[in-house]
Design a protein around this motif. Structure first.
Motif, PDB file in Angstrom:
ATOM      1  N   UNK A 282       4.381  44.832 -43.083  1.00 42.13           N
ATOM      2  CA  UNK A 282       4.593  45.902 -44.714  1.00 42.13           C
ATOM      3  C   UNK A 282       6.712  45.448 -44.513  1.00 42.13           C
ATOM      4  N   UNK A 283       5.550  45.294 -46.411  1.00 40.71           N
ATOM      5  CA  UNK A 283       7.812  44.955 -46.959  1.00 40.71           C
ATOM      6  C   UNK A 283       7.530  46.438 -47.485  1.00 40.71           C
ATOM      7  N   UNK A 284       9.043  46.620 -47.920  1.00 37.36           N
ATOM      8  CA  UNK A 284       9.830  47.624 -48.354  1.00 37.36           C
ATOM      9  C   UNK A 284      10.635  47.593 -49.009  1.00 37.36           C
ATOM     10  N   UNK A 285      10.540  48.196 -50.307  1.00 39.67           N
ATOM     11  CA  UNK A 285      11.948  47.532 -51.216  1.00 39.67           C
ATOM     12  C   UNK A 285      12.818  48.524 -51.370  1.00 39.67           C
ATOM     13  N   UNK A 286      13.757  47.681 -51.065  1.00 40.15           N
ATOM     14  CA  UNK A 286      15.353  48.463 -50.321  1.00 40.15           C
ATOM     15  C   UNK A 286      15.712  50.091 -50.880  1.00 40.15           C
ATOM     16  N   UNK A 287      15.535  50.981 -50.185  1.00 36.36           N
ATOM     17  CA  UNK A 287      16.120  52.491 -50.266  1.00 36.36           C
ATOM     18  C   UNK A 287      14.853  53.548 -50.640  1.00 36.36           C
ATOM     19  N   UNK A 296       4.834  44.840 -50.764  1.00 38.04           N
ATOM     20  CA  UNK A 296       3.561  44.205 -50.112  1.00 38.04           C
ATOM     21  C   UNK A 296       3.095  44.240 -48.265  1.00 38.04           C
ATOM     22  N   UNK A 297       1.813  43.329 -47.961  1.00 40.72           N
ATOM     23  CA  UNK A 297       1.842  43.405 -46.793  1.00 40.72           C
ATOM     24  C   UNK A 297       1.607  42.200 -46.459  1.00 40.72           C
ATOM     25  N   UNK A 298       2.066  41.533 -45.393  1.00 44.90           N
ATOM     26  CA  UNK A 298       0.941  40.400 -44.830  1.00 44.90           C
ATOM     27  C   UNK A 298      -0.465  40.549 -43.548  1.00 44.90           C
ATOM     28  N   UNK A 299      -1.525  39.985 -43.718  1.00 46.71           N
ATOM     29  CA  UNK A 299      -2.114  40.284 -42.801  1.00 46.71           C
ATOM     30  C   UNK A 299      -3.312  39.270 -43.082  1.00 46.71           C
ATOM     31  N   UNK A 300      -4.346  39.744 -42.544  1.00 50.96           N
ATOM     32  CA  UNK A 300      -5.703  38.579 -42.531  1.00 50.96           C
ATOM     33  C   UNK A 300      -5.446  37.743 -41.277  1.00 50.96           C
ATOM     34  N   UNK A 301      -7.248  36.788 -41.283  1.00 47.68           N
ATOM     35  CA  UNK A 301      -6.987  35.550 -40.285  1.00 47.68           C
ATOM     36  C   UNK A 301      -6.282  34.650 -40.754  1.00 47.68           C
ATOM     37  N   UNK A 302      -5.954  33.895 -42.138  1.00 48.78           N
ATOM     38  CA  UNK A 302      -5.549  33.473 -42.284  1.00 48.78           C
ATOM     39  C   UNK A 302      -4.330  33.125 -41.778  1.00 48.78           C
ATOM     40  N   UNK A 303      -3.317  34.028 -41.781  1.00 53.54           N
ATOM     41  CA  UNK A 303      -1.872  34.532 -41.460  1.00 53.54           C
ATOM     42  C   UNK A 303      -1.437  34.191 -39.726  1.00 53.54           C
ATOM     43  N   UNK A 304      -2.840  33.869 -38.833  1.00 55.54           N
ATOM     44  CA  UNK A 304      -2.121  33.747 -37.998  1.00 55.54           C
ATOM     45  C   UNK A 304      -1.494  34.096 -36.657  1.00 55.54           C
ATOM     46  N   UNK A 305      -1.179  35.827 -37.176  1.00 49.97           N
ATOM     47  CA  UNK A 305      -0.901  37.047 -36.526  1.00 49.97           C
ATOM     48  C   UNK A 305      -1.200  37.234 -35.101  1.00 49.97           C
ATOM     49  N   UNK A 306      -0.688  37.899 -34.351  1.00 56.18           N
ATOM     50  CA  UNK A 306      -1.910  37.734 -33.317  1.00 56.18           C
ATOM     51  C   UNK A 306      -0.637  38.929 -32.590  1.00 56.18           C
ATOM     52  N   UNK A 307      -0.954  40.217 -33.034  1.00 59.18           N
ATOM     53  CA  UNK A 307       0.372  41.060 -31.858  1.00 59.18           C
ATOM     54  C   UNK A 307       2.042  40.986 -31.949  1.00 59.18           C
ATOM     55  N   UNK A 308       2.224  41.125 -33.811  1.00 51.66           N
ATOM     56  CA  UNK A 308       3.235  40.885 -34.271  1.00 51.66           C
ATOM     57  C   UNK A 308       4.312  41.633 -33.410  1.00 51.66           C
ATOM     58  N   UNK A 309       5.669  41.117 -32.864  1.00 48.92           N
ATOM     59  CA  UNK A 309       6.419  41.949 -32.098  1.00 48.92           C
ATOM     60  C   UNK A 309       7.627  41.767 -33.123  1.00 48.92           C
ATOM     61  N   UNK A 340       8.529  35.494 -50.492  1.00 48.52           N
ATOM     62  CA  UNK A 340       8.005  36.959 -50.459  1.00 48.52           C
ATOM     63  C   UNK A 340       5.840  36.594 -50.753  1.00 48.52           C
ATOM     64  N   UNK A 341       5.581  36.024 -50.008  1.00 45.59           N
ATOM     65  CA  UNK A 341       4.407  35.890 -49.935  1.00 45.59           C
ATOM     66  C   UNK A 341       3.958  37.069 -49.333  1.00 45.59           C
ATOM     67  N   UNK A 342       2.525  37.489 -49.604  1.00 48.44           N
ATOM     68  CA  UNK A 342       1.763  38.939 -49.324  1.00 48.44           C
ATOM     69  C   UNK A 342      -0.117  38.154 -49.191  1.00 48.44           C
ATOM     70  N   UNK A 343      -0.972  39.334 -48.714  1.00 48.48           N
ATOM     71  CA  UNK A 343      -2.354  39.328 -48.601  1.00 48.48           C
ATOM     72  C   UNK A 343      -2.386  38.237 -47.292  1.00 48.48           C
ATOM     73  N   UNK A 344      -3.383  37.528 -47.211  1.00 46.06           N
ATOM     74  CA  UNK A 344      -3.788  36.772 -46.444  1.00 46.06           C
ATOM     75  C   UNK A 344      -3.721  35.400 -46.592  1.00 46.06           C
TER      76      UNK A 344
END
Length: 469
Positions: A282-287, A296-309, A340-344
Motif C-alpha cells: 500500500x502506498x500513501x502520499x507524503x504527509x 495505490x495498492x499492488x496486490x493480486x495473483x499476477x503480482x507474485x507476492x507471497x507474505x511480503x516482509x 507507479x504500479x498499481x493493482x494486479x
C-alpha cells in the motif's frame, strides 16, 4: 520546411526547481519532467538521484555536444551519449549535494543543467532546486537520560546520514537509537518507548529526508490490523507520534516493512490480505495521517507476492519486495515492480530459484550501484545480487558462515559508505539478539567489524508482546 530539417545548433538548459509533473516539447526534442525538486538534504549529504528523460519523436538523429550542471548539483548518470536515434529515449540523472558548510535555509539552492545539441529554439531551461536542512538533532548525538532499552526481537533497521543506527524492537514495543560506530554491549543514546508512542509490534523503520522516523507496526488482535506511526527526528522517550496511519480505509494488514521515496511517499509491505490473500503493497502520499485510503495498492495473483516482509526502492523508483513464502524453490523470492504500479501488476523482475541462495528473505537494501542485498532469516546469510537481476540468478556475494555471526537475520540497511547493518534474532555466540556490522563489499565467512548487543537483556518470557500478536 520540417522542423527536423531546419538549421540546428542550440543549447538546451534544464534548471532544477519546483514540481516535476509537467511535460515540455521544445523543437523536436520531448523532455520529461520540466523541472526537478530534490526536497530537503543535510549539509554534506547527497540526495537520491532524479532523472530527466529525453525522447526523439522525429525521423532524424539528434546529436549532443555536451551536458553540464551548475550549482550544488552533479550529473550522476547519462545514457544519451553523443546521439539519440529516431523513436528512442535516453536519461540524464542528477543529484543534489550541498556543501558540508552550507547553512540550513528555507530558501532553496538552485542550479541548471545545460545540454548542448542540435535542437532548435534554444536555450531552453528546466530549473533544479534543493533545500539544505538542519543536521541531526542533538538528542541523537547524546545519550538519552533514564533510557535502558534492551534489544528485543530486533526487526527493521536503518542508518541516518550521520551514522546513527535506528532499530525497531518488535517484542518490547520500542525503537532504539545507537551512536555512530557503536560496538559491544552498549545502551542506546535514545529510545522511543512508552504508552503514548502508539508502538505495537514494530517491525519496519525508515527515515524521510529531514530525519522523521516512520515505523510499521504489526498491531494486535484479529486482522486486518496494524499502523504506521511517525515521529519527529528528535523523538525520545514516551513521545507521541506526529502522524498515525491507521483504520479500516488504509488497507494495512500486518504491515512488516516501510520505505519512502525521494518526495516522501510512503510504501508499506503488508504480509497478509490483499486481493489474492497473499499480501499487498500500500502506498500513501507524503504527509498522510489518519484513516485514509492508499493512493495505490499492488496486490493480486499476477503480482507474485507471497507474505511480503521487506521493501526497498531504487533510485529509479522501482519497488523491491521480499516475499518470505512461495518462490520457485519454496524458500521465498524478491519481486520487483515498476514505480507507479498499481493493482494486479506483474513484476518486472522476480528473483527466485535454487541458485539464488534465498532462504525466507525478510529484509532488503539497495546500494548506490543498484545492487540488491537480502537478509535470509532461515539461511543465516545475506545474499547480494547485481543490479537488474531476475530469475534463478546466483548472488554476486554471500555473507554467511559461523564467522559472520549472522543468526536469523531479519533487517538490513546500508550507510552512505556501503557498510552493512543486520539485525539478528537468533543465538550465535552473541547472546539472544544483536546487530552485526559488516564492511562494504563483504563476502564469505567474514567476521563483522562490530557487534552491538544489549548491555542488559530480557528473556522472551519477560517480554510483553510476541512478534506475531
Amino acid at each position: 520546411m520540417k522542423v527536423a530539417k531546419m538549421a540546428l545548433i542550440s543549447a538546451l538548459i534544464i534548471g532544477l526547481a519546483g514540481s516535476a509533473s509537467a511535460q515540455m516539447l521544445q523543437g523536436s526534442l520531448k523532455i520529461e519532467p520540466t523541472a526537478l525538486s530534490f526536497g530537503k538534504v543535510r549539509p554534506g549529504a547527497t540526495s537520491v538521484r532524479q532523472d530527466v528523460v529525453l525522447l526523439n519523436p522525429t525521423d532524424v538523429t539528434l546529436k549532443f555536444t555536451s551536458v553540464t550542471a551548475t550549482g550544488p548539483f552533479s550529473i550522476s548518470g547519462n545514457t544519451c551519449g553523443s546521439a539519440l536515434t529516431p523513436g528512442h529515449s535516453c536519461q540524464i540523472s542528477v543529484k543534489f549535494h550541498p556543501a558540508s558548510k552550507s547553512k540550513p535555509s528555507v530558501r532553496p539552492q538552485t542550479g541548471t543543467l545545460t545540454i548542448t545539441d542540435n535542437v532548435t529554439n534554444s536555450p531552453q531551461v528546466l530549473k533544479l532546486a534543493g533545500i539544505v536542512t538542519k543536521k541531526l538533532p542533538k538528542s541523537r548525538r547524546h545519550r538519552a537520560s533514564n533510557v535502558a532499552i534492551a534489544l528485543a526481537r530486533p526487526t527493521g533497521v536503518t542508518v541516518d546520514a550521520d551514522g546513527a543506527i535506528l532499530v525497531a524492537n518488535s517484542s518490547n514495543n520500542s525503537v532504539s537509537v545507537y551512536a555512530p560506530g557503536a560496538d559491544g554491549a552498549v545502551e542506546p543514546i535514545a529510545a522511543i518507548t512508552g504508552k503514548s508512542t502508539g508502538l505495537m509490534g514494530p517491525n519496519g523503520v525508515a527515515l524521510d529526508a529531514i530525519g522523521n522516523i516512520y515505523v510499521a507496526n504489526v498491531g494486535q488482535g484479529a486482522p486486518p490490523r496494524g499502523s504506521i506511526t511517525v515521529y519527529s527526528a528528535n523523538a525520545n522517550g514516551n513521545a507521541s507520534p506526529i502522524a498515525t496511519i491507521n483504520g479500516s480505509n488504509t488497507g494495512l494488514n500486518n504491515p512488516q516493512g516501510v520505505a519512502l521515496d525521494s518526495v516522501g511517499n510512503i510504501y508499506v509491505a503488508n504480509s497478509i490480505g490483499g486481493a489474492a490473500g497473499a499480501g499487498s503493497i500500500t502506498i500513501y502520499p507524503a504527509g498522510s495521517n489518519g484513516n485514509m485510503a492508499p493512493s495505490a495498492t499492488i496486490s493480486g495473483s499476477t503480482t507474485g507476492m507471497d507474505q511480503p516482509s521487506g521493501i526497498a526502492l531504487d533510485e529509479k523508483g522501482n519497488i523491491y519486495v521480499a516475499n518470505t513464502g512461495g518462490g520457485e524453490s519454496h524458500h521465498g523470492s524478491v519481486t520487483v515492480y515498476r514505480g507507479g504500479s498499481s493493482g494486479d501488476a506483474a513484476p518486472i523482475a522476480n528473483i527466485s530459484g535454487t541458485a539464488t541462495g534465498l532462504r525466507d528473505p525478510e529484509g532488503l537494501a539497495i546500494d548506490s550501484s543498484g545492487n540488491l542485498y537480502a537478509a535470509n532469516f532461515n539461511g543465516n546469510s545475506v545474499t547480494v545480487y547485481s543490479a537488474g537481476s531476475s530469475g534463478n540468478a546466483a548472488p554476486i556475494a554471500t555473507i554467511g558462515g559461523k564467522g559472520a555471526k549472522l543468526a536469523e537475520p531479519t533487517g538490513i540497511a546500508l550507510d552512505l559508505n556501503g557498510v552493512i547493518y543486520v539485525t539478528n534474532q537468533g543465538v550465535r555466540d552473541l547472546g539472544p539478539y544483536s546487530i552485526t556490522v559488516h564492511p562494504a563489499g563483504a563476502n564469505g565467512n567474514v567476521a563483522p567489524v562490530a557487534t552491538i548487543k544489549s548491555k542488559s537483556s530480557k528473556s522472551d518470557s519477560e517480554e510483553k508482546l510476541a512478534r506475531e500478536p
